[in-house]
Structures are given as structure tokens and as C-alpha cells.
Scaffold this motif. Sequence first.
Motif, short mmCIF file in Angstrom:
data_model
loop_
_atom_site.label_atom_id
_atom_site.label_comp_id
_atom_site.label_asym_id
_atom_site.label_seq_id
_atom_site.Cartn_x
_atom_site.Cartn_y
_atom_site.Cartn_z
N LYS A 17 0.83 -1.21 0.00
CA LYS A 17 0.00 0.00 0.00
C LYS A 17 0.87 1.26 0.00
O LYS A 17 0.63 2.19 -0.77
N VAL A 18 1.89 1.29 0.85
CA VAL A 18 2.79 2.44 0.91
C VAL A 18 3.50 2.63 -0.43
O VAL A 18 3.61 3.75 -0.94
N LEU A 19 3.99 1.55 -1.00
CA LEU A 19 4.70 1.64 -2.28
C LEU A 19 3.78 2.10 -3.40
O LEU A 19 4.19 2.88 -4.27
N GLU A 20 2.51 1.64 -3.39
CA GLU A 20 1.55 2.09 -4.40
C GLU A 20 1.29 3.59 -4.28
O GLU A 20 1.24 4.30 -5.28
N GLU A 21 1.16 4.07 -3.04
CA GLU A 21 0.94 5.50 -2.83
C GLU A 21 2.13 6.32 -3.31
O GLU A 21 1.96 7.35 -3.97
N ARG A 22 3.32 5.86 -3.02
CA ARG A 22 4.51 6.57 -3.47
C ARG A 22 4.62 6.56 -4.99
O ARG A 22 5.02 7.56 -5.60
N LEU A 23 4.25 5.46 -5.61
CA LEU A 23 4.30 5.36 -7.06
C LEU A 23 3.29 6.33 -7.69
O LEU A 23 3.61 7.01 -8.67
N GLU A 24 2.08 6.41 -7.11
CA GLU A 24 1.08 7.33 -7.63
C GLU A 24 1.55 8.78 -7.51
O GLU A 24 1.37 9.59 -8.44
N LYS A 25 2.20 9.14 -6.40
CA LYS A 25 2.73 10.49 -6.24
C LYS A 25 3.82 10.77 -7.28
O LYS A 25 3.87 11.84 -7.87
N LEU A 26 4.68 9.79 -7.50
CA LEU A 26 5.75 9.96 -8.47
C LEU A 26 5.19 10.12 -9.88
O LEU A 26 5.66 10.97 -10.65
N ILE A 27 4.18 9.34 -10.22
CA ILE A 27 3.55 9.46 -11.54
C ILE A 27 2.95 10.85 -11.70
O ILE A 27 3.08 11.49 -12.75
N GLY A 28 2.29 11.34 -10.66
CA GLY A 28 1.71 12.69 -10.70
C GLY A 28 2.78 13.76 -10.90
O GLY A 28 2.61 14.68 -11.71
N LEU A 29 3.88 13.64 -10.18
CA LEU A 29 4.97 14.61 -10.32
C LEU A 29 5.59 14.57 -11.72
O LEU A 29 5.88 15.61 -12.31
N LEU A 30 5.76 13.37 -12.25
CA LEU A 30 6.32 13.25 -13.59
C LEU A 30 5.38 13.81 -14.64
O LEU A 30 5.81 14.47 -15.59
N SER A 31 4.08 13.59 -14.47
CA SER A 31 3.10 14.14 -15.41
C SER A 31 3.11 15.66 -15.36
O SER A 31 3.07 16.33 -16.41
N LEU A 32 3.18 16.21 -14.16
CA LEU A 32 3.23 17.66 -13.99
C LEU A 32 4.49 18.24 -14.63
O LEU A 32 4.44 19.23 -15.36
N ALA A 33 5.62 17.60 -14.39
CA ALA A 33 6.88 18.07 -14.96
C ALA A 33 6.85 17.96 -16.48
O ALA A 33 7.34 18.84 -17.19
N ASN A 34 6.27 16.89 -17.00
CA ASN A 34 6.18 16.70 -18.44
C ASN A 34 5.32 17.79 -19.06
O ASN A 34 5.65 18.34 -20.12
N GLY A 35 4.20 18.14 -18.43
CA GLY A 35 3.34 19.20 -18.92
C GLY A 35 4.05 20.54 -18.94
O GLY A 35 3.93 21.32 -19.89
N LYS A 36 4.82 20.84 -17.89
CA LYS A 36 5.57 22.09 -17.84
C LYS A 36 6.64 22.12 -18.92
O LYS A 36 6.87 23.17 -19.54
N MET A 37 7.29 21.00 -19.16
CA MET A 37 8.31 20.94 -20.21
C MET A 37 7.68 21.18 -21.58
O MET A 37 8.26 21.89 -22.42
N LYS A 38 6.50 20.62 -21.83
CA LYS A 38 5.82 20.82 -23.11
C LYS A 38 5.47 22.30 -23.29
O LYS A 38 5.62 22.85 -24.38
N ASN A 39 5.02 22.96 -22.21
CA ASN A 39 4.70 24.39 -22.28
C ASN A 39 5.94 25.22 -22.58
O ASN A 39 5.91 26.15 -23.37
N LEU A 40 7.04 24.88 -21.95
CA LEU A 40 8.30 25.61 -22.19
C LEU A 40 8.73 25.45 -23.64
O LEU A 40 9.15 26.42 -24.29
N ILE A 41 8.67 24.24 -24.14
CA ILE A 41 9.09 23.98 -25.52
C ILE A 41 8.15 24.67 -26.49
O ILE A 41 8.58 25.25 -27.48
N HIS A 42 6.86 24.65 -26.20
CA HIS A 42 5.87 25.28 -27.09
C HIS A 42 6.05 26.80 -27.14
O HIS A 42 5.83 27.42 -28.17
N ASN A 43 6.46 27.39 -26.01
CA ASN A 43 6.64 28.84 -25.93
C ASN A 43 7.94 29.31 -26.56
O ASN A 43 8.13 30.51 -26.75
N ILE A 44 8.83 28.44 -26.88
CA ILE A 44 10.11 28.84 -27.47
C ILE A 44 9.95 29.21 -28.92
O ILE A 44 9.28 28.88 -29.73
#
Length: 102
Positions: free
Chosen positions: A75-102
Motif C-alpha cells: 500500500k505504501v509503495l503504491e501511494e509513493r508510485l502514484e505520487k511519483l507518476i503525478g509529479l512526472l506528469s506535472l513536470a512533463n506538462g511544464k516541459m511541453k509548455n516551455l518547448i511550445h513557448n520557445i
Amino acid sequence: MSDVSDPVVQEMLSDPAPAEDPAPAPEESAPAPAEDPAPTEESAPTTQEVVQNVQEILSSTDTSTSGNDLENRVKVLEERLEKLIGLLSLANGKMKNLIHNI
């Protein structure tokens, strides 16, 4: 180095493998002796000795873990994995915005 609580790992770390001898320099004038080299003080353990040692380690090691502990760990590992996936998705979205704005 971190503390290791597993006695098997501690034993392995405290008894390092012997270093290999460097290759002997080739001699030009004298051929290699045909005699067997003198036996060394320490010889490799036989297969039977290794099997016996492993059986002793396995019989003396507490391998029982309650199912509840494992479920909690999953259960703890699943929760940590879900948080990590969320952080990676957020970072990926920000990277796409940065690239699109260039």
C-alpha cells in the motif's frame, strides 16, 4: 556505508573474496614447470560445503513475514508510485509548455 541488519549480508561483507593473483610474466629461456603448484593454504569450498552452509543459513534465518506487513508495504509503495507518476506528469506538462513557448 549504511548499516546492514541482515546477518547473511554482514557475513558476506566481513569475509571479502581473495584478490586474484596477477598473471605471471612469461619467461623466454625456461619452459613452464610440469609439476603441480604447491597447494595453497586456503582452498575453495566444495559444492557440498556450500550447500551445507546455505542450508544452515536458511534454517537459521527467520523468513516468516506476516501477510498484513506485506499488504501495508504494498500500500505504501503504491501511494509513493502514484505520487511519483503525478509529479512526472506535472513536470512533463511544464516541459511541453516551455518547448511550445520557445
